[in-house]
Structure formats: C-alpha cells, structure tokens
Design an enzyme around this catalytic site. Structure first.
Site, PDB file in Angstrom:
ATOM      1  N   GLU A 129     114.852   2.739  -2.684  1.00 55.09           N
ATOM      2  CA  GLU A 129     114.933   3.001  -4.135  1.00 55.09           C
ATOM      3  C   GLU A 129     114.530   4.438  -4.477  1.00 55.09           C
ATOM      4  OE1 GLU A 129     115.857   0.840  -7.046  1.00 55.09           O
ATOM      5  OE2 GLU A 129     115.985   2.974  -7.460  1.00 55.09           O
ATOM      6  N   ILE A 136     113.112   6.364 -11.299  1.00 58.47           N
ATOM      7  CA  ILE A 136     114.114   5.556 -12.028  1.00 58.47           C
ATOM      8  C   ILE A 136     114.664   4.488 -11.081  1.00 58.47           C
ATOM      9  CG2 ILE A 136     116.327   5.587 -13.242  1.00 58.47           C
ATOM     10  CD1 ILE A 136     115.912   8.518 -13.872  1.00 58.47           C
ATOM     11  N   GLY A 187     105.064  20.068  -6.221  1.00 57.64           N
ATOM     12  CA  GLY A 187     105.479  19.057  -5.230  1.00 57.64           C
ATOM     13  C   GLY A 187     106.843  18.456  -5.494  1.00 57.64           C
ATOM     14  N   GLU A 190     112.005  20.138  -2.092  1.00 55.62           N
ATOM     15  CA  GLU A 190     112.046  19.763  -0.678  1.00 55.62           C
ATOM     16  C   GLU A 190     111.324  20.827   0.144  1.00 55.62           C
ATOM     17  OE1 GLU A 190     113.514  16.789   0.405  1.00 55.62           O
ATOM     18  OE2 GLU A 190     113.438  16.578  -1.749  1.00 55.62           O
ATOM     19  N   LYS A 205     122.234  12.466  -2.868  1.00 53.41           N
ATOM     20  CA  LYS A 205     121.943  11.322  -3.741  1.00 53.41           C
ATOM     21  C   LYS A 205     123.239  10.740  -4.302  1.00 53.41           C
ATOM     22  CE  LYS A 205     117.404  13.168  -4.960  1.00 53.41           C
ATOM     23  NZ  LYS A 205     116.717  14.142  -5.802  1.00 53.41           N
TER      24      LYS A 205
HETATM   25  P1  NDP Z   1     105.650  16.470   2.263  1.00 49.94           P
HETATM   26  O1  NDP Z   1     106.215  17.639   2.988  1.00 49.94           O
HETATM   27  O2  NDP Z   1     104.730  16.707   1.146  1.00 49.94           O
HETATM   28  O3  NDP Z   1     104.920  15.504   3.326  1.00 49.94           O
HETATM   29  C1  NDP Z   1     105.438  15.234   4.585  1.00 49.94           C
HETATM   30  C2  NDP Z   1     104.370  14.509   5.408  1.00 49.94           C
HETATM   31  O4  NDP Z   1     104.937  14.166   6.668  1.00 49.94           O
HETATM   32  C3  NDP Z   1     103.127  15.326   5.699  1.00 49.94           C
HETATM   33  O5  NDP Z   1     101.998  14.525   5.410  1.00 49.94           O
HETATM   34  C4  NDP Z   1     103.203  15.588   7.206  1.00 49.94           C
HETATM   35  O6  NDP Z   1     101.941  15.550   7.873  1.00 49.94           O
HETATM   36  C5  NDP Z   1     103.960  14.378   7.656  1.00 49.94           C
HETATM   37  N1  NDP Z   1     104.619  14.567   8.966  1.00 49.94           N
HETATM   38  C6  NDP Z   1     105.410  15.572   9.348  1.00 49.94           C
HETATM   39  N2  NDP Z   1     105.850  15.361  10.614  1.00 49.94           N
HETATM   40  C7  NDP Z   1     105.274  14.201  11.010  1.00 49.94           C
HETATM   41  C8  NDP Z   1     105.300  13.453  12.208  1.00 49.94           C
HETATM   42  N3  NDP Z   1     106.023  13.852  13.239  1.00 49.94           N
HETATM   43  N4  NDP Z   1     104.589  12.302  12.274  1.00 49.94           N
HETATM   44  C9  NDP Z   1     103.863  11.884  11.218  1.00 49.94           C
HETATM   45  N5  NDP Z   1     103.800  12.550  10.046  1.00 49.94           N
HETATM   46  C10 NDP Z   1     104.493  13.693   9.951  1.00 49.94           C
HETATM   47  O7  NDP Z   1     106.896  15.604   1.775  1.00 49.94           O
HETATM   48  P2  NDP Z   1     107.091  14.780   0.422  1.00 49.94           P
HETATM   49  O8  NDP Z   1     106.008  13.785   0.290  1.00 49.94           O
HETATM   50  O9  NDP Z   1     107.349  15.697  -0.711  1.00 49.94           O
HETATM   51  O10 NDP Z   1     108.484  14.050   0.710  1.00 49.94           O
HETATM   52  C11 NDP Z   1     108.598  12.991   1.630  1.00 49.94           C
HETATM   53  C12 NDP Z   1     109.989  12.404   1.506  1.00 49.94           C
HETATM   54  O11 NDP Z   1     110.174  11.905   0.189  1.00 49.94           O
HETATM   55  C13 NDP Z   1     111.120  13.414   1.727  1.00 49.94           C
HETATM   56  O12 NDP Z   1     112.178  12.768   2.371  1.00 49.94           O
HETATM   57  C14 NDP Z   1     111.547  13.791   0.302  1.00 49.94           C
HETATM   58  O13 NDP Z   1     112.894  14.172   0.217  1.00 49.94           O
HETATM   59  C15 NDP Z   1     111.343  12.472  -0.399  1.00 49.94           C
HETATM   60  N6  NDP Z   1     111.118  12.576  -1.832  1.00 49.94           N
HETATM   61  C16 NDP Z   1     110.187  13.451  -2.326  1.00 49.94           C
HETATM   62  C17 NDP Z   1     109.957  13.533  -3.669  1.00 49.94           C
HETATM   63  C18 NDP Z   1     108.960  14.471  -4.250  1.00 49.94           C
HETATM   64  O14 NDP Z   1     108.857  14.564  -5.479  1.00 49.94           O
HETATM   65  N7  NDP Z   1     108.191  15.198  -3.437  1.00 49.94           N
HETATM   66  C19 NDP Z   1     110.698  12.670  -4.636  1.00 49.94           C
HETATM   67  C20 NDP Z   1     111.625  11.766  -4.003  1.00 49.94           C
HETATM   68  C21 NDP Z   1     111.846  11.747  -2.664  1.00 49.94           C
HETATM   69  P3  NDP Z   1     100.783  16.645   7.630  1.00 49.94           P
HETATM   70  O15 NDP Z   1     100.303  16.372   6.232  1.00 49.94           O
HETATM   71  O16 NDP Z   1      99.775  16.345   8.651  1.00 49.94           O
HETATM   72  O17 NDP Z   1     101.448  17.978   7.755  1.00 49.94           O
HETATM   73  N1  HSE Z   2     113.393  17.614  -4.279  1.00 45.64           N
HETATM   74  C1  HSE Z   2     113.824  16.452  -4.982  1.00 45.64           C
HETATM   75  C2  HSE Z   2     114.074  16.808  -6.428  1.00 45.64           C
HETATM   76  C3  HSE Z   2     112.773  15.387  -4.900  1.00 45.64           C
HETATM   77  O1  HSE Z   2     113.614  17.862  -6.867  1.00 45.64           O
HETATM   78  O2  HSE Z   2     114.739  16.056  -7.124  1.00 45.64           O
HETATM   79  C4  HSE Z   2     113.243  14.072  -5.476  1.00 45.64           C
HETATM   80  O3  HSE Z   2     114.242  13.512  -4.679  1.00 45.64           O
END
Ligand code: NDP
Ligand code: HSE
Length: 432
Positions: A129, A136, A187, A190, A205
């Site tokens: 989702e 949303i 945050g 990407e 998307k």
């Molecule tokens: P971040 O870059 O903030 O976090 C990524 C995390 O992955 C970090 O905690 C990192 O660890 C960890 N990581 C990296 N490599 C490994 C590994 N090999 N094993 C275990 N952990 C690992 O990403 P986001 O939280 O922003 O995004 C995550 C996903 O969600 C992405 O696919 C993004 O597209 C999606 N998304 C994000 C949104 C947003 O608003 N940010 C909204 C909707 C979707 P460490 O902390 O130790 O470096």
């Molecule tokens: N980087 C993405 C955005 C995160 O700005 O919409 C949500 O998928």
C-alpha cells in the site's frame, strides 16, 4: 492474548516511523489485529548510527539471519529502498517463510513479476500500500473498494518531493535547489533524488496503479515522462497570469480500447482540486463507470504518513486479509494484459508554449506560421514589454487549442531552429 512476532528491515525515515507506531501504539493494533504485534528485530546496516526511536534491548541487529533464521517471526516490513540488495533480501525473506510488507515502488516496478511469482509459489504474500501515494490508501481503493467498476481514468499527483518543490517555488519564491534540499531534509526524497525530479518515481507508481486499475503491463521506463528539473519560475508566473498552476501529473486513461499513459508537468486550472494540492500532499482522481469521479488526497511522503500505510498492511497481513487479496488479485501473473498502451504522439491536449525570441519584426509570424503548418491553432498570446537589462530578447507565451502531442513536439523542434529563437523552448500540456 496471542502474540505475533514481526520484524523491520531498514530503519531509516519510514522504518523509524513504523517502529514508533508499533512501540508507542501497541494497544491500538491489538484492538485491530486481535493480537499483540511484537517487534522482535530491526535490521540495519550500521549499528553505530544514532536512531530516532528507542528500541528495547536486543531488537537492533545488522544480521538478516536473525530474522530469516527465526521461525517465530511471521511478517517482515522491508524498508531499505533501491533495487539491490532489496530484491535479494525480499527473496530470502519469502523463502524463509515470511510475509513481506514494502513501500519500495522502484523494486516492484522493476522486479514485480519475479517477486510476486515467487511469493505465490511459496504461498506467501507481498503487501505494498505504501509504495504509491504514501498515506493515501489508493492501492486498497483500486484493488478492492472500486473493484465493481471499469476504471476509465486516473489522474494523480504521485510524487511528494516534486509537489513540495513546485509549491515552495510557486508560493514562497524559493529556488529549485533550496526547495529540493529542504525536501531531502524532511525525508521526502529518494536516496537518489534524480528519481523524484525526473519523473521516474511517479512513473514507477503509475505503472503499479495502471496494472491494478487497468490490467496493463507497461514497464515504467516505457511510460513517456518528463520531470520538473527544468521548470522555471517564469513559467509558474505566466501560468498564474493565465489562471493556472503547474503540477507534475501522472495520467492513465482509456482512449477507445487503448491506455494513454504519461507523467509530465501540466497546467491545472486555479481553483480546481489538483491546483490546491500543496507541499508533500498527493492526490488521485479516479473515474469509474459505476462510481463516477472519486478523489483521494493526503500526504504522499514523509515518515508517519507512510508508516501509517505500512502498519495497516502489517495488520492486514497478520490477520490473513492480505493473503486472500494477494491470491485473488493475481498481480503480475501470467494472465495476458487487458489493455495495450496508446502511442503518446496521438495524445491530445492544449499546450502552453514559451519561446525566448528576438524582439524584431516578423518573429511572431514566423512562429505562428510553423504552428499553422502543423495544424496547431492559437488560443491566446502574451508578449510583455521588454524588461530593463533583458537585452532585446522577450518571452513569447502562446496557448494553443487542442492538438496532438506529436504535432506540438515537431512544431516546437522546428521553431527552436529559428535564428530568432534563443535556447530551448518550453512546452507544457494543459490539463482541462
Ligand atoms: P532511508 O534511506 O531513510 O532508510 C533506509 C534504511 O535501510 C536505513 O535504515 C539503512 O540502514 C537500511 N539499510 C540499507 N541497506 C541495508 C541492508 N543491506 N540491510 C539492512 N538495512 C539496510 O529510506 P526511507 O525510509 O526514506 O525509504 C524506504 C523505502 O520506502 C524506499 O523504498 C522508499 O522509496 C519508500 N518510501 C519512502 C517514503 C518517504 O517519505 N521517505 C514514502 C513512501 C515510500 P542504516 O540506517 O544503518 O544506514
Ligand atoms: N520520494 C517519494 C516522494 C517518497 O517524494 O513521493 C514517497 O513515495
């Protein structure tokens, strides 16, 4: 009370939000899931990094095997991002008997068929989702709540980063670079923000939504797309003067028995719902044959809105709802596509055109002559007096009547070759 052990892999922006919800609002989830969701492990790559959430002792680990090797962990939230190692990790999780919840649209848009086939073979599920439009519930809406409809069209603002940048430029006069930096700080962006600003993230998307809504099998790279990276303050200003705002729109609509798909900045009318979507908000307008027009609006990026969707998926997974929809929806299955994509060159629209031209006699007629030869009719023209210090170049803005994308592309390419036209011209579709 039954306890279901769960894990998080990836504790960045979204993973931290998920951990917070699980640790701080356990009671709420016990009510909805009829059991306690117990956060057993959170896997990260760097154990020394400071975390914004206080985890109970023994939860944080850098070993995926602490999750894959623990049969008591039933469901795993995977929030790393990118393609590898995310793909390999998802396969390992599925193969070790876990149901997976992800927000990674890039991974699904690239490897959806492989991952969904593998999950089905193993009798596991993948919930996603949060991969489209953050908080949303658009995946559930299209996949379940609107399933009695033939979806006719879908128009969306699907990238929070782009909408935030354009809003900052439009409403606060911010520079593109400052607005992008702020989106990263919050945050929204990407890890590689190029995917946001060049329209790739929105195309990923859109390919997921088009698959859900229309049964289309279009790879996101085959979706014609433009981003906001070349958008200029001058165009936001002219758009306002003409009664519009500019938004990055993702569009999928049936034209006859074909599906028109594209992602591009578009002029949307001031006062329309899309024009009022600001900052990191997303919006989707779906038109179904039975329901008519339905609007969805909410935060499309950011820690807690995205975590909200992830944890709802986690609850659906542990209570068994996801397994049912996953089996019946048969996403990315061997079934033939229900609809073929339409040649984008035939997509019709009005266009906003801006040329930087020499302020000399005959220039306007050269340009309108080329437009006329391509069958493009002019609706209005703006040319202001030259401003001090601008030399003898002036912006010329032309709004066209409806024409085909292919005709507009060819005409603008021809106009760009004129000696009286400086630099590359701007061509933006108008959403009516
Ligand atoms: P971040 O870059 O903030 O976090 C990524 C995390 O992955 C970090 O905690 C990192 O660890 C960890 N990581 C990296 N490599 C490994 C590994 N090999 N094993 C275990 N952990 C690992 O990403 P986001 O939280 O922003 O995004 C995550 C996903 O969600 C992405 O696919 C993004 O597209 C999606 N998304 C994000 C949104 C947003 O608003 N940010 C909204 C909707 C979707 P460490 O902390 O130790 O470096
Ligand atoms: N980087 C993405 C955005 C995160 O700005 O919409 C949500 O998928």
């Amino acid at each position: 009370m039954e306890i279901t052990k769960v894990a998080i892999v990836g504790l960045g922006t979204v993973g931290t939000g998920v951990a917070r919800l699980l640790l701080e609002h356990g009671d709420r989830f016990t009510r909805h899931a009829g059991r306690t969701l117990w956060l057993e492990k959170a896997v990260v790559s760097d154990l020394k990094k400071p975390r914004d959430v206080e985890l109970p002792k023994g939860v944080l680990t850098d070993k995926l095997s602490d999750v894959t090797g623990n049969p008591e962990i039933k469901a795993v939230v995977q929030l790393i991002g990118g393609l590898e190692p995310d793909r390999t990790i998802m396969l390992k999780l599925l193969e070790s008997g876990k149901d997976v919840i992800t927000a990674n649209k890039a991974l699904l848009a690239e490897h959806g068929p492989e991952l969904f086939d593998r999950a089905r073979e193993l009798g596991r599920s993948i919930a996603f989702e949060a991969s489209v439009a953050g908080g949303i519930p658009i995946v559930a809406a299209i996949g379940q709540c609107l399933s009695s409809n033939e979806i006719r069209s879908l128009h969306g603002i699907l990238n929070g980063t782009c909408n935030f940048i354009v809003s900052q430029m439009d409403h606060h006069g911010a520079s593109y670079d400052d607005a992008l930096r702020e989106a990263q700080r919050r945050g929204y962006a990407e890890a590689d923000p190029t995917m946001d600003v060049d329209g790739s993230d929105a195309a990923q998307k859109l390919s997921i939504l088009a698959h859900l809504a229309f049964g289309a099998r279009v790879h996101w790279r085959d979706i014609p797309r433009e981003g906001i990276q070349n958008l200029q303050a001058a165009d936001l200003k002219f758009a306002r003067e003409l009664g519009f705002r500019i938004k990055l729109l993702a569009v999928a609509q049936l034209v006859g028995d074909q599906l028109e798909l594209h992602v591009a900045p578009q002029l949307v009318r001031l006062g329309s719902p899309l024009a009022d979507v600001r900052d990191a908000y997303n919006a989707v307008r779906v038109v179904g044959d039975a329901v008519g027009k339905v609007w969805f609006h909410g935060l499309g990026a950011g820690q807690m809105p995205t975590a909200s969707a992830v944890v709802a998926d986690l609850i659906d997974t542990v209570v068994g709802r996801t397994a049912i929809t996953f089996r019946t929806l048969e996403l990315w299955s061997q079934r033939p596509a229900r609809v073929a994509p339409r040649d984008f060159g035939m997509a019709e629209s009005r266009f906003y055109l801006r040329f930087d031209v020499d302020d000399h006699p005959g220039v306007l007629s050269e340009i309108t002559g080329i437009l006329g030869r391509h069958g493009i009719s002019i609706a209005s023209v703006i040319q202001h007096e030259p401003t001090a210090g601008a030399g003898d170049a002036v912006p010329l803005v032309i709004m066209t009547h409806v024409t085909q994308q292919g005709a507009a592309d060819k005409a603008v390419a021809e106009i760009d070759k004129l000696n009286s036209v400086r630099g590359r011209s701007v061509r933006i579709r108008v959403h009516e």
